[in-house]
Design a protein around this motif. Sequence first.
Motif, PDB file in Angstrom:
ATOM      1  N   GLY A   1       0.812  -1.208   0.000  1.00 26.36           N
ATOM      2  CA  GLY A   1       0.000   0.000   0.000  1.00 26.36           C
ATOM      3  C   GLY A   1       0.846   1.260   0.000  1.00 26.36           C
ATOM      4  O   GLY A   1       0.559   2.223  -0.733  1.00 26.36           O
TER       5      GLY A   1
ATOM      6  N   ARG B   1       0.992   3.906  -3.089  1.00 25.33           N
ATOM      7  CA  ARG B   1       0.709   5.329  -2.867  1.00 25.33           C
ATOM      8  C   ARG B   1       1.877   6.196  -3.331  1.00 25.33           C
ATOM      9  O   ARG B   1       1.667   7.233  -3.951  1.00 25.33           O
ATOM     10  CB  ARG B   1       0.427   5.586  -1.384  1.00 25.33           C
ATOM     11  CG  ARG B   1       0.298   7.076  -1.060  1.00 25.33           C
ATOM     12  CD  ARG B   1      -0.045   7.314   0.379  1.00 25.33           C
ATOM     13  NE  ARG B   1      -1.426   6.945   0.655  1.00 25.33           N
ATOM     14  CZ  ARG B   1      -2.024   7.147   1.827  1.00 25.33           C
ATOM     15  NH1 ARG B   1      -1.351   7.697   2.825  1.00 25.33           N
ATOM     16  NH2 ARG B   1      -3.279   6.806   1.993  1.00 25.33           N
TER      17      ARG B   1
ATOM     18  N   GLU C   1      -4.217   0.537  -0.618  1.00 26.01           N
ATOM     19  CA  GLU C   1      -3.250   1.419   0.026  1.00 26.01           C
ATOM     20  C   GLU C   1      -3.306   1.324   1.549  1.00 26.01           C
ATOM     21  O   GLU C   1      -2.301   1.599   2.224  1.00 26.01           O
ATOM     22  CB  GLU C   1      -3.470   2.865  -0.429  1.00 26.01           C
ATOM     23  CG  GLU C   1      -3.094   3.092  -1.890  1.00 26.01           C
ATOM     24  CD  GLU C   1      -3.142   4.560  -2.297  1.00 26.01           C
ATOM     25  OE1 GLU C   1      -3.512   5.401  -1.442  1.00 26.01           O
ATOM     26  OE2 GLU C   1      -2.810   4.864  -3.459  1.00 26.01           O
TER      27      GLU C   1
END
Length: 261
Positions: free
Chosen positions: A8, A12, A40
């Motif tokens: 995640g 991101r 995420e």
Amino acid sequence: MAIQNEFGLTLRGIRNALGLSQLALAHRLGSTQRHISFLETGRSRATPEFLQRIAVELNLSTAQRSALFEASGLRNPFPERQLTDTEITQALDTIERRILQNWPFPAFALDKDWTILRANPSATAMFAMFGIDLSQANQSLLTMVLSPGFRTAILNWEEVSPGFYFRLMAAAERDRTVRVAFEAARASGLFDDVPRHITGGSSNPVMSCAEMGLPDGTRLRMTPFIGSLSTLQDVRLERIEIELMVPLDDVTETKLTSMFA
């Protein structure tokens, strides 16, 4: 709230680097913002199908694809090899034999932090004139260029410093080693003349060149030609730059040809 997992955080970071919102990324991948959010935050795990879509639909670098696969826990098709790996050595040997050694003037293959991975005999001979031995492993072209001994050999540093400045700035955004050296050079005042040179009263030339003074008093006028191989698909080799020094007048070409014949 679920704890963010490694995948995640990696997703991101890449999404932010691409300037995409969760919704924009979802549209590009034929997914939903909710799904991207769950990935995420670690509430969902990436599937092989999702990784296939993101690798196909987004213009990711090999390093970004490798980071996503590695963080997912799935098989990574883009592993980071070491410089001593046989395939890496073979690729560098090909670059040296087929490109660098066929260039009659100084030429290098540099990695992302400006370490000299390969150099042709002309480059070795030129740097030997300044007491620099390119036969030693892991030589840094960045350290050489920024060193007082070599930089004072560039007779028109003020004129060419903007070119070095912006090239280093771009490399510093990709690599921490270059960033540290670049920030130190700025702090030392090495690039203090760049703003004045850019906004000065005279027009900038179409092509700038470095005028180098050799120990024997000869002046060489050269400019770098920088290229890369579009077929390199390895994390370590992806950002290799092939730098060919190009003479800009007949005197320089004749001198270099006679020196390195």
